[in-house]
Motif scaffolding. Structure first.
Motif, short mmCIF file in Angstrom:
data_model
loop_
_atom_site.label_atom_id
_atom_site.label_comp_id
_atom_site.label_asym_id
_atom_site.label_seq_id
_atom_site.Cartn_x
_atom_site.Cartn_y
_atom_site.Cartn_z
N GLY A 238 0.81 -1.21 0.00
CA GLY A 238 0.00 0.00 0.00
C GLY A 238 0.84 1.26 0.00
N GLN A 239 1.95 1.24 0.77
CA GLN A 239 2.84 2.39 0.81
C GLN A 239 3.52 2.61 -0.54
N GLN A 240 3.93 1.53 -1.18
CA GLN A 240 4.55 1.65 -2.51
C GLN A 240 3.55 2.21 -3.53
N ASN A 241 2.31 1.73 -3.49
CA ASN A 241 1.29 2.23 -4.41
C ASN A 241 0.99 3.71 -4.15
N ARG A 242 1.00 4.09 -2.86
CA ARG A 242 0.74 5.48 -2.49
C ARG A 242 1.83 6.39 -3.04
N GLU A 243 3.09 6.00 -2.86
CA GLU A 243 4.21 6.82 -3.33
C GLU A 243 4.20 6.92 -4.86
N LEU A 244 3.85 5.82 -5.53
CA LEU A 244 3.80 5.83 -6.99
C LEU A 244 2.70 6.77 -7.49
N ALA A 245 1.55 6.74 -6.82
CA ALA A 245 0.45 7.62 -7.22
C ALA A 245 0.83 9.09 -7.07
N ILE A 246 1.46 9.43 -5.94
CA ILE A 246 1.87 10.82 -5.69
C ILE A 246 2.89 11.26 -6.73
N ALA A 247 3.85 10.38 -7.05
CA ALA A 247 4.88 10.70 -8.05
C ALA A 247 4.25 10.97 -9.42
N ASN A 248 3.12 10.34 -9.70
CA ASN A 248 2.42 10.55 -10.98
C ASN A 248 1.36 11.63 -10.91
N GLY A 249 1.32 12.36 -9.78
CA GLY A 249 0.37 13.46 -9.65
C GLY A 249 -1.06 13.03 -9.41
N ILE A 250 -1.24 11.84 -8.84
CA ILE A 250 -2.57 11.29 -8.57
C ILE A 250 -2.79 11.23 -7.06
N CYS A 251 -3.95 11.62 -6.60
CA CYS A 251 -4.28 11.55 -5.18
C CYS A 251 -4.42 10.10 -4.76
N PRO A 252 -3.65 9.66 -3.73
CA PRO A 252 -3.72 8.26 -3.31
C PRO A 252 -5.01 7.92 -2.58
N LYS A 253 -5.79 8.93 -2.19
CA LYS A 253 -7.03 8.67 -1.45
C LYS A 253 -8.24 8.52 -2.37
N CYS A 254 -8.35 9.41 -3.38
CA CYS A 254 -9.57 9.37 -4.20
C CYS A 254 -9.30 9.22 -5.69
N GLY A 255 -8.04 9.34 -6.12
CA GLY A 255 -7.70 9.16 -7.52
C GLY A 255 -7.79 10.41 -8.37
N SER A 256 -8.13 11.55 -7.77
CA SER A 256 -8.18 12.82 -8.52
C SER A 256 -6.77 13.35 -8.74
N ASN A 257 -6.66 14.40 -9.54
CA ASN A 257 -5.35 15.00 -9.80
C ASN A 257 -4.88 15.80 -8.60
N LEU A 258 -3.56 15.84 -8.42
CA LEU A 258 -2.95 16.66 -7.37
C LEU A 258 -2.54 18.01 -7.95
N VAL A 259 -2.68 19.05 -7.17
CA VAL A 259 -2.31 20.40 -7.61
C VAL A 259 -1.44 21.04 -6.55
N LYS A 260 -0.56 21.95 -6.97
CA LYS A 260 0.29 22.68 -6.04
C LYS A 260 -0.47 23.85 -5.46
N ARG A 261 -0.31 24.04 -4.16
CA ARG A 261 -0.99 25.13 -3.47
C ARG A 261 -0.01 25.81 -2.52
N LYS A 262 -0.42 26.96 -2.01
CA LYS A 262 0.38 27.69 -1.04
C LYS A 262 -0.50 28.07 0.14
N GLY A 263 -0.06 27.70 1.35
CA GLY A 263 -0.82 27.98 2.56
C GLY A 263 0.00 28.74 3.58
#
Length: 283
Positions: A238-263
Motif C-alpha cells: 500500500g505504501q509503494q502504491n501510495r508513493e507511486l500515485a503521488i509521483a504521478n500526480g494522482i491523489c492516493p485517497k480518491c484518484g483525482s489530480n494533485l495540484v500545487k498550493r500555497k498555505g
C-alpha cells in the motif's frame, strides 16, 4: 625455496619460525575477534531495527496500562478485519468511561507535525562536526490519521453497541519532545498516558457492556498463523502504491489530480477534489 634456505641456516630458520608463530597468533586473534564482534553487530542491528524498537515501545505502554484500576480492561496487539483488509491496533482499553484506542510511537528527538498534515517529521541530533551538530530528519505518516482509521475499524466491529464513545490517543516515548499542533486530539508522552485516560470520568457504558465489548473484540481478533506477516506485507504494498500515485500526480485517497498550493505553512500539494478529499503533502 624459502623453507629450504631457512633449514640450511639455523639462525635464519629460528627467525623464520618466530615469524610464522607470530603470524599464526595474529590470525587466531583476528578470527577470535571476528567471532566476538560479528554476533554483537548482528545483535545491535536486530535490537535497533524499527520492528523491535516498536515492540519495545508497545511492551512499555502495555506495562503502564496494567497499572490502571480494575474497571479498565486492556487488550494489546489486536488485528481486526476491515473492508480493505486488516488493521492492527497497539492497545485498546475498555472502560465504563469509553473505549480508548492507543497508537504507540517509540520515537525520540523532536517531533513536528499538525493534526491536518499528511506526514509528520522526526528530527534527531546527529554527530558533532567542526561547524556544529548535524541532524537527521525522518518523515512518517500522521499518527492521528493512522489511529483514526483504527477507531473506525473498531467502531464497525462494535456497531451492535450503538454509538459508543471511542477515544483515540497517540502516545510517544518520553524521549520525544513534541512540537506539534493538535488542539482537537490527544497526543502525549507515555508518562502522561494513565492520567489522560483517567481524566475521562463520565460513565457512558455499563459494566456489563464493558465485558461484552471485550469479548466481541477478542472474538474478532485474527490470530491465525501468518496473519500478521500478511498484514505487514499489505502495508508495504500500500505504501509503494501510495508513493507511486503521488509521483504521478494522482491523489492516493480518491484518484483525482494533485495540484500545487500555497498555505500559511508554505507550499504543498493537495487534492483537486477538495473539500470532498482533504489529502495534502508538504513540498
Amino acid at each position: 625455496m624459502l623453507i629450504l634456505w631457512a633449514v640450511k641456516d639455523k639462525k635464519s630458520f629460528t627467525t623464520f619460525a618466530k615469524y610464522i608463530r607470530i603470524l599464526v597468533i595474529d590470525m587466531i586473534s583476528l578470527i577470535l575477534l571476528a567471532c566476538i564482534l560479528l554476533p554483537l553487530i548482528t545483535l545491535k542491528s536486530w535490537i535497533s531495527s524499527p520492528k523491535n524498537i516498536g515492540r519495545r515501545g508497545e511492551k512499555c505502554v502495555a506495562g503502564k496500562l496494567n497499572w490502571l484500576p480494575k474497571e479498565y480492561i486492556t487488550l494489546n496487539d489486536i488485528l481486526l478485519p476491515t473492508k480493505y483488509g486488516t488493521t492492527q491496533i497497539d492497545h485498546i482499553v475498555a472502560s465504563p468511561y469509553g473505549v480508548f484506542v492507543i497508537e504507540t510511537k517509540n520515537y525520540k528527538g523532536w517531533i513536528f507535525g499538525h493534526e491536518n498534515s499528511e506526514e509528520w517529521k522526526q528530527s534527531l541530533l546527529g554527530k558533532k562536526r567542526f561547524w556544529g551538530w548535524s541532524s537527521e530528519q525522518h518523515k512518517f505518516r500522521n499518527p492521528i490519521r493512522q489511529n483514526a482509521a483504527h477507531a473506525r475499524a473498531l467502531k464497525a466491529i462494535l456497531k451492535e453497541f450503538g454509538d459508543i464513545t471511542i477515544i483515540p490517543i497517540v502516545v510517544f516515548s518520553n524521549s520525544a519532545e513534541l512540537k506539534i499542533t493538535t488542539p482537537n486530539h490527544i497526543v502525549i508522552n507515555w508518562c502522561n498516558l494513565r492520567s489522560a485516560i483517567k481524566s475521562f470520568r463520565h460513565q457512558c457504558i455499563s459494566r456489563e457492556d464493558v465485558q461484552r465489548i471485550v469479548d466481541r473484540i477478542s472474538s474478532s481478533n485474527i490470530i491465525t498463523e501468518g496473519s500478521r506477516e500478511e498484514h505487514i506485507r499489505n502495508i508495504q504494498v500500500g505504501q509503494q502504491n501510495r508513493e507511486l500515485a503521488i509521483a504521478n500526480g494522482i491523489c492516493p485517497k480518491c484518484g483525482s489530480n494533485l495540484v500545487k498550493r500555497k498555505g500559511r505553512y508554505g507550499r504543498f500539494i493537495g487534492c483537486s477534489n477538495y473539500p470532498q478529499c482533504n489529502f495534502t503533502q508538504k513540498l
